[in-house]
Design a protein around this motif. Sequence first.
Motif, PDB file in Angstrom:
ATOM      1  N   SER A  98      75.606 -81.340 -42.730  1.00 10.78           N
ATOM      2  CA  SER A  98      76.753 -82.347 -42.250  1.00 10.78           C
ATOM      3  C   SER A  98      76.559 -83.535 -43.101  1.00 10.78           C
ATOM      4  N   LYS A  99      75.585 -83.788 -43.766  1.00 11.75           N
ATOM      5  CA  LYS A  99      75.796 -84.917 -44.605  1.00 11.75           C
ATOM      6  C   LYS A  99      76.799 -84.964 -45.877  1.00 11.75           C
ATOM      7  N   THR A 100      77.089 -83.732 -46.154  1.00 16.59           N
ATOM      8  CA  THR A 100      77.968 -83.480 -47.475  1.00 16.59           C
ATOM      9  C   THR A 100      79.202 -82.540 -47.192  1.00 16.59           C
ATOM     10  N   THR A 101      79.410 -82.008 -45.777  1.00 19.32           N
ATOM     11  CA  THR A 101      80.595 -81.208 -45.456  1.00 19.32           C
ATOM     12  C   THR A 101      80.987 -81.841 -43.939  1.00 19.32           C
ATOM     13  N   SER A 102      82.408 -81.861 -43.689  1.00 21.11           N
ATOM     14  CA  SER A 102      82.535 -81.823 -42.286  1.00 21.11           C
ATOM     15  C   SER A 102      83.045 -80.644 -41.509  1.00 21.11           C
ATOM     16  N   HIS A 103      82.790 -79.536 -42.362  1.00 16.12           N
ATOM     17  CA  HIS A 103      83.161 -78.300 -41.854  1.00 16.12           C
ATOM     18  C   HIS A 103      82.326 -77.226 -42.388  1.00 16.12           C
ATOM     19  N   LEU A 104      82.723 -75.949 -41.768  1.00 15.92           N
ATOM     20  CA  LEU A 104      81.737 -74.739 -42.252  1.00 15.92           C
ATOM     21  C   LEU A 104      82.739 -73.650 -42.020  1.00 15.92           C
ATOM     22  N   ASP A 105      82.908 -72.846 -43.047  1.00 15.56           N
ATOM     23  CA  ASP A 105      83.983 -71.854 -43.151  1.00 15.56           C
ATOM     24  C   ASP A 105      83.468 -70.619 -42.673  1.00 15.56           C
ATOM     25  N   ILE A 106      82.294 -70.136 -43.351  1.00 14.11           N
ATOM     26  CA  ILE A 106      81.591 -69.009 -43.467  1.00 14.11           C
ATOM     27  C   ILE A 106      79.968 -69.061 -43.273  1.00 14.11           C
ATOM     28  N   LEU A 107      79.573 -68.503 -42.360  1.00 12.40           N
ATOM     29  CA  LEU A 107      77.945 -68.565 -42.073  1.00 12.40           C
ATOM     30  C   LEU A 107      77.542 -67.184 -42.302  1.00 12.40           C
ATOM     31  N   PHE A 108      76.891 -66.905 -43.243  1.00 14.04           N
ATOM     32  CA  PHE A 108      75.958 -65.655 -43.441  1.00 14.04           C
ATOM     33  C   PHE A 108      74.375 -65.899 -42.654  1.00 14.04           C
ATOM     34  N   ALA A 109      74.396 -65.009 -41.932  1.00 13.81           N
ATOM     35  CA  ALA A 109      73.046 -65.395 -41.081  1.00 13.81           C
ATOM     36  C   ALA A 109      72.227 -64.015 -41.350  1.00 13.81           C
ATOM     37  N   ASN A 110      71.357 -64.234 -42.552  1.00 13.56           N
ATOM     38  CA  ASN A 110      70.848 -63.264 -43.119  1.00 13.56           C
ATOM     39  C   ASN A 110      69.321 -62.941 -43.201  1.00 13.56           C
ATOM     40  N   ALA A 111      68.693 -64.261 -42.857  1.00 16.02           N
ATOM     41  CA  ALA A 111      67.305 -64.322 -43.076  1.00 16.02           C
ATOM     42  C   ALA A 111      66.804 -63.253 -41.940  1.00 16.02           C
ATOM     43  N   GLY A 112      65.521 -62.640 -42.538  1.00 17.44           N
ATOM     44  CA  GLY A 112      64.939 -61.618 -41.674  1.00 17.44           C
ATOM     45  C   GLY A 112      63.480 -61.501 -42.309  1.00 17.44           C
ATOM     46  N   ALA A 113      62.969 -60.569 -41.549  1.00 19.86           N
ATOM     47  CA  ALA A 113      61.530 -60.332 -41.938  1.00 19.86           C
ATOM     48  C   ALA A 113      61.271 -58.740 -41.228  1.00 19.86           C
ATOM     49  N   THR A 114      60.230 -58.228 -41.745  1.00 22.95           N
ATOM     50  CA  THR A 114      59.999 -56.806 -41.237  1.00 22.95           C
ATOM     51  C   THR A 114      58.221 -56.786 -41.128  1.00 22.95           C
ATOM     52  N   TRP A 115      57.880 -55.777 -40.539  1.00 25.80           N
ATOM     53  CA  TRP A 115      56.218 -55.449 -40.318  1.00 25.80           C
ATOM     54  C   TRP A 115      56.043 -54.161 -40.388  1.00 25.80           C
ATOM     55  N   GLY A 116      55.381 -53.368 -41.129  1.00 25.27           N
ATOM     56  CA  GLY A 116      55.023 -51.907 -41.076  1.00 25.27           C
ATOM     57  C   GLY A 116      53.590 -51.562 -40.569  1.00 25.27           C
ATOM     58  N   GLU A 117      53.466 -50.690 -39.531  1.00 22.97           N
ATOM     59  CA  GLU A 117      52.104 -50.376 -39.162  1.00 22.97           C
ATOM     60  C   GLU A 117      52.266 -49.323 -38.091  1.00 22.97           C
ATOM     61  N   LYS A 118      51.162 -48.564 -38.098  1.00 26.09           N
ATOM     62  CA  LYS A 118      51.251 -47.433 -37.171  1.00 26.09           C
ATOM     63  C   LYS A 118      51.169 -47.781 -35.439  1.00 26.09           C
ATOM     64  N   TYR A 119      51.787 -46.962 -34.847  1.00 24.29           N
ATOM     65  CA  TYR A 119      52.187 -47.164 -33.408  1.00 24.29           C
ATOM     66  C   TYR A 119      50.800 -47.693 -32.694  1.00 24.29           C
ATOM     67  N   GLU A 120      49.867 -47.264 -33.095  1.00 27.14           N
ATOM     68  CA  GLU A 120      48.232 -47.499 -32.114  1.00 27.14           C
ATOM     69  C   GLU A 120      47.920 -48.925 -32.418  1.00 27.14           C
ATOM     70  N   SER A 121      48.119 -49.410 -33.626  1.00 27.97           N
ATOM     71  CA  SER A 121      47.731 -50.705 -33.741  1.00 27.97           C
ATOM     72  C   SER A 121      48.689 -51.831 -34.097  1.00 27.97           C
ATOM     73  N   TYR A 122      49.790 -51.480 -33.715  1.00 27.36           N
ATOM     74  CA  TYR A 122      51.179 -52.314 -34.084  1.00 27.36           C
ATOM     75  C   TYR A 122      50.745 -53.815 -33.339  1.00 27.36           C
ATOM     76  N   PRO A 123      50.673 -54.842 -34.251  1.00 27.67           N
ATOM     77  CA  PRO A 123      50.437 -56.080 -33.567  1.00 27.67           C
ATOM     78  C   PRO A 123      51.315 -57.003 -32.802  1.00 27.67           C
ATOM     79  N   ALA A 124      50.910 -57.472 -31.667  1.00 34.00           N
ATOM     80  CA  ALA A 124      51.940 -58.096 -30.789  1.00 34.00           C
ATOM     81  C   ALA A 124      52.486 -59.317 -31.432  1.00 34.00           C
ATOM     82  N   ASP A 125      51.574 -60.129 -32.312  1.00 29.89           N
ATOM     83  CA  ASP A 125      51.982 -61.294 -32.884  1.00 29.89           C
ATOM     84  C   ASP A 125      53.282 -61.032 -33.972  1.00 29.89           C
ATOM     85  N   LYS A 126      52.947 -59.946 -34.721  1.00 34.17           N
ATOM     86  CA  LYS A 126      53.903 -59.638 -35.636  1.00 34.17           C
ATOM     87  C   LYS A 126      55.420 -58.910 -35.043  1.00 34.17           C
ATOM     88  N   PHE A 127      55.253 -58.261 -33.819  1.00 34.71           N
ATOM     89  CA  PHE A 127      56.320 -57.857 -33.168  1.00 34.71           C
ATOM     90  C   PHE A 127      57.067 -59.097 -32.909  1.00 34.71           C
TER      91      PHE A 127
END
Length: 281
Positions: A98-127
């Motif tokens: 907001s310091k350098t623009t009074s408006h926003l025309d396009i927001l691309f919400a792209n940030a993301g993460a993943t985690w890979g692990e087998k079913y039996e040990s899939y960690p709750a904190d990573k989920f």
Amino acid sequence: MSVSEQVQLDNFPSIFSLEGKVALVTGGSRGLGLHAASGLLQSGCSKVYITSRKSSACDEAVAALNALPNKSPHATAIAIPADNSNLDELDRLVAEVSKTTSHLDILFANAGATWGEKYESYPADKFSKVMDLNVKSVFYTIQKFTPLLTARATRDDPARVIVTGSVAGITLGSLGANATFSYSASKAAVMHLVRNLAVELGPRHILCNAIAPGMFPSKLANGLIEIQGGLKHLEGKSPNRRLGRQEDLAGLVVFLASRAGSHLNGAVIPIDGGAHLTGRL
């Protein structure tokens, strides 16, 4: 309407132009976000804000974007590092933008993460971490930027929200030793969130759509590509016999952000060469 009138399209040569638009790309310092930021800047955006957690990565990305030969001489990419999973950081991000623009025309919400692990040990904190970043932070990013998105949006020139989903939220994601349960669930959730937001925000002149990429070589996906047999193997399984390219992603984002996409709202667009139709990612 006469035939001569039917062939008259309103300012069609500029239908993909983003001249003068202001955009923000989360997760924009690398991969799909950086491809999209490049496309937005080269399609006429006057400002493209790049945000991700690492300051050095944002600075490097912005330096490369500002060196693009095809952008307008006055167009600029601006780095604002922030942790989107932290609500206080999101407030700071809005304040800094907001310091350098009074408006926003396009927001691309792209940030993301993943985690890979087998079913039996899939960690709750990573989920929880994956769900928080891929779903909750997307909602609150959009919510907190809504005042800037509505600042100059109109029925005929609406603001755009574009969210990165995944074909893993449409068909099965990765299973087995490197299963991505939280990622698949989060992407299914965020794409349905987009449908709800489309109805909520449409009357405020904000269009909300999602893209659902398949495999695009990137830091996030390269390990999974190798686990699933490598680039050539996956290309052979896709109906169009290739994986995604940078221009594919950037082109779709520009389309959704432009006048060409001005009547799409609540859409989820797979971009995977048709691989999800075969049930094989």
